[in-house]
Design a protein around this motif. Structure first.
Motif, PDB file in Angstrom:
ATOM      1  N   ASN A 182       0.477  -0.841  -0.253  1.00  0.00           N
ATOM      2  CA  ASN A 182       0.062   0.049   0.031  1.00  0.00           C
ATOM      3  C   ASN A 182       0.741   1.557  -0.033  1.00  0.00           C
ATOM      4  O   ASN A 182       0.518   2.776   0.640  1.00  0.00           O
ATOM      5  N   GLY A 183       2.190   0.966  -0.199  1.00  0.00           N
ATOM      6  CA  GLY A 183       3.187   2.172  -0.368  1.00  0.00           C
ATOM      7  C   GLY A 183       3.212   2.516   0.562  1.00  0.00           C
ATOM      8  O   GLY A 183       3.656   3.562   1.090  1.00  0.00           O
ATOM      9  N   LEU A 184       3.645   1.611   1.837  1.00  0.00           N
ATOM     10  CA  LEU A 184       4.056   2.607   3.240  1.00  0.00           C
ATOM     11  C   LEU A 184       5.058   1.472   3.488  1.00  0.00           C
ATOM     12  O   LEU A 184       5.737   0.651   2.898  1.00  0.00           O
ATOM     13  N   GLU A 185       6.404   2.769   4.330  1.00  0.00           N
ATOM     14  CA  GLU A 185       7.347   1.914   4.587  1.00  0.00           C
ATOM     15  C   GLU A 185       7.448   1.436   5.823  1.00  0.00           C
ATOM     16  O   GLU A 185       6.647   1.559   6.858  1.00  0.00           O
ATOM     17  N   PRO A 186       8.068   0.173   6.649  1.00  0.00           N
ATOM     18  CA  PRO A 186       8.187   0.591   8.234  1.00  0.00           C
ATOM     19  C   PRO A 186       8.390   0.838   8.745  1.00  0.00           C
ATOM     20  O   PRO A 186       7.372   0.897  10.196  1.00  0.00           O
ATOM     21  N   ARG A 187       8.538   2.449   8.783  1.00  0.00           N
ATOM     22  CA  ARG A 187       8.597   3.585   9.210  1.00  0.00           C
ATOM     23  C   ARG A 187       7.401   4.216   9.640  1.00  0.00           C
ATOM     24  O   ARG A 187       7.185   4.927  10.896  1.00  0.00           O
ATOM     25  N   ASP A 188       6.548   2.842   8.441  1.00  0.00           N
ATOM     26  CA  ASP A 188       4.567   4.205   8.780  1.00  0.00           C
ATOM     27  C   ASP A 188       4.447   3.103   9.589  1.00  0.00           C
ATOM     28  O   ASP A 188       2.758   3.333   9.855  1.00  0.00           O
ATOM     29  N   LEU A 189       4.770   2.166  10.065  1.00  0.00           N
ATOM     30  CA  LEU A 189       4.076   1.647  10.986  1.00  0.00           C
ATOM     31  C   LEU A 189       3.722   1.277  12.729  1.00  0.00           C
ATOM     32  O   LEU A 189       4.751   1.595  12.702  1.00  0.00           O
ATOM     33  N   PRO A 190       2.693   2.331  13.313  1.00  0.00           N
ATOM     34  CA  PRO A 190       2.681   2.950  14.651  1.00  0.00           C
ATOM     35  C   PRO A 190       2.444   1.233  15.368  1.00  0.00           C
ATOM     36  O   PRO A 190       2.279   0.133  14.579  1.00  0.00           O
ATOM     37  N   PRO A 191       2.216   1.616  16.993  1.00  0.00           N
ATOM     38  CA  PRO A 191       1.789   0.364  17.740  1.00  0.00           C
ATOM     39  C   PRO A 191       0.024  -0.135  16.972  1.00  0.00           C
ATOM     40  O   PRO A 191      -0.651   0.551  16.594  1.00  0.00           O
ATOM     41  N   SER A 192      -0.111  -1.124  17.296  1.00  0.00           N
ATOM     42  CA  SER A 192      -1.183  -1.766  16.964  1.00  0.00           C
ATOM     43  C   SER A 192      -2.434  -1.878  17.424  1.00  0.00           C
ATOM     44  O   SER A 192      -1.841  -1.980  19.122  1.00  0.00           O
ATOM     45  N   ILE A 193      -3.481  -2.258  18.030  1.00  0.00           N
ATOM     46  CA  ILE A 193      -4.773  -2.155  18.448  1.00  0.00           C
ATOM     47  C   ILE A 193      -4.429  -4.036  17.905  1.00  0.00           C
ATOM     48  O   ILE A 193      -5.314  -4.433  16.820  1.00  0.00           O
TER      49      ILE A 193
END
Length: 274
Positions: free
Chosen positions: A167-178
């Motif tokens: 989806n055009g996102l990078e690892p640094r775009d990943l915040p904590p999930s629920i």
């Protein structure tokens, strides 16, 4: 059927058309065998394997139902505003703004811009978590011997990386999930106790209040004490509906929620989307 030649490989591939597996997407979604009676036209129908992931872009107002089919699914969830992914689910604000560490029916999933990304409109599980995030490569390697996506014990963050890239996102775009379907409780001393699941068939329904990019990893909760990697199928269904608006009981359920919905409405009004 031999696949030693290009023609043989082509014939073998074409022979798979119409084949079904226990865990797979259904395309088109309308072909799902038993759509919910209350649902509008289905736009997403999939069963995600334990240790698997999925992703989809959903329109504002879409309702998304997740079902723990056998009682050991754990749906780790990330949300991004579809055309501006720097606005994304903020687990800390989701807890802080609503004065509640526990997710359930009438909870709002908030961005760090004070807007509602999604609302929880139904919940038969009550076993969810907004505190721990998902599993990591290092932790899964320590616990299970491996945490890579291709292994028998993939980590949630590693699967999120794959979904993000698509989806055009990078690892640094990943915040904590629920997480849905595997909960924790906070003790008087602040320690977290794993609460497990509510059992097979529990479901939670979310309503998208923005156009959203949805990432889901179905992996064991990081606080699950069981020594074996335990993760069972997750059913994902989504259908067309409408976003929450003034007059809806959820809109006025709390002062904090009302403000978040007003912020959301102001954003859509300014963009000519209201």
């Amino acid at each position: 059927m031999s696949t030693a030649t290009t023609y043989g490989a082509r014939d073998h591939a074409r022979a798979q058309e119409g084949a079904e597996a226990e865990t797979m997407p259904v395309v088109p979604a309308a072909a799902w065998p038993e759509p919910p009676r209350e649902a509008g036209p289905l736009v997403w129908a999939e069963t995600v394997a334990g240790g698997g992931y999925t992703h989809k872009v959903l329109a504002r107002g879409t309702e998304l139902r997740l079902t723990d089919v056998r009682g050991d699914a754990c749906a780790h969830l990330l949300l991004f505003v579809a055309d501006r992914p720097w606005e994304r689910l903020n687990a800390a604000d989701t807890v802080k703004v609503q004065w509640n560490a526990y997710l359930g029916e009438r909870s709002l999933l908030l961005s760090d811009q004070g807007r509602v990304l999604a609302s929880v409109i139904a919940d038969t599980s009550g076993r969810h978590d907004a505190l721990c995030g998902t599993s990591t490569l290092v932790r899964n390697t320590e616990r299970y011997g491996d945490g890579t996506p291709q292994s028998a014990s993939p980590a949630g963050r590693e699967l999120f990386k794959l979904a993000a890239l698509k989806n055009g996102l990078e690892p640094r775009d990943l915040p904590p999930s629920i997480s849905f379907f595997q909960g924790v409780r906070v003790g008087e001393d602040g320690a977290l106790a794993f609460a497990g699941s509510a059992g097979p068939g529990a479901a939670v329904t979310l309503r998208a209040e923005h156009d959203l990019t949805v990432l889901i990893a179905n992996v064991p909760h990081p606080a699950d004490p069981r020594p074996d990697y335990t993760s069972t199928p997750l059913e994902v269904l989504a259908w067309r509906a409408r976003a929450t608006g003034p007059g809806d009981a959820l809109w006025d359920a709390s002062p904090e929620g009302r403000r978040a919905f007003l912020n959301t409405a102001e954003f859509h009004t300014a963009r000519g989307l209201a």
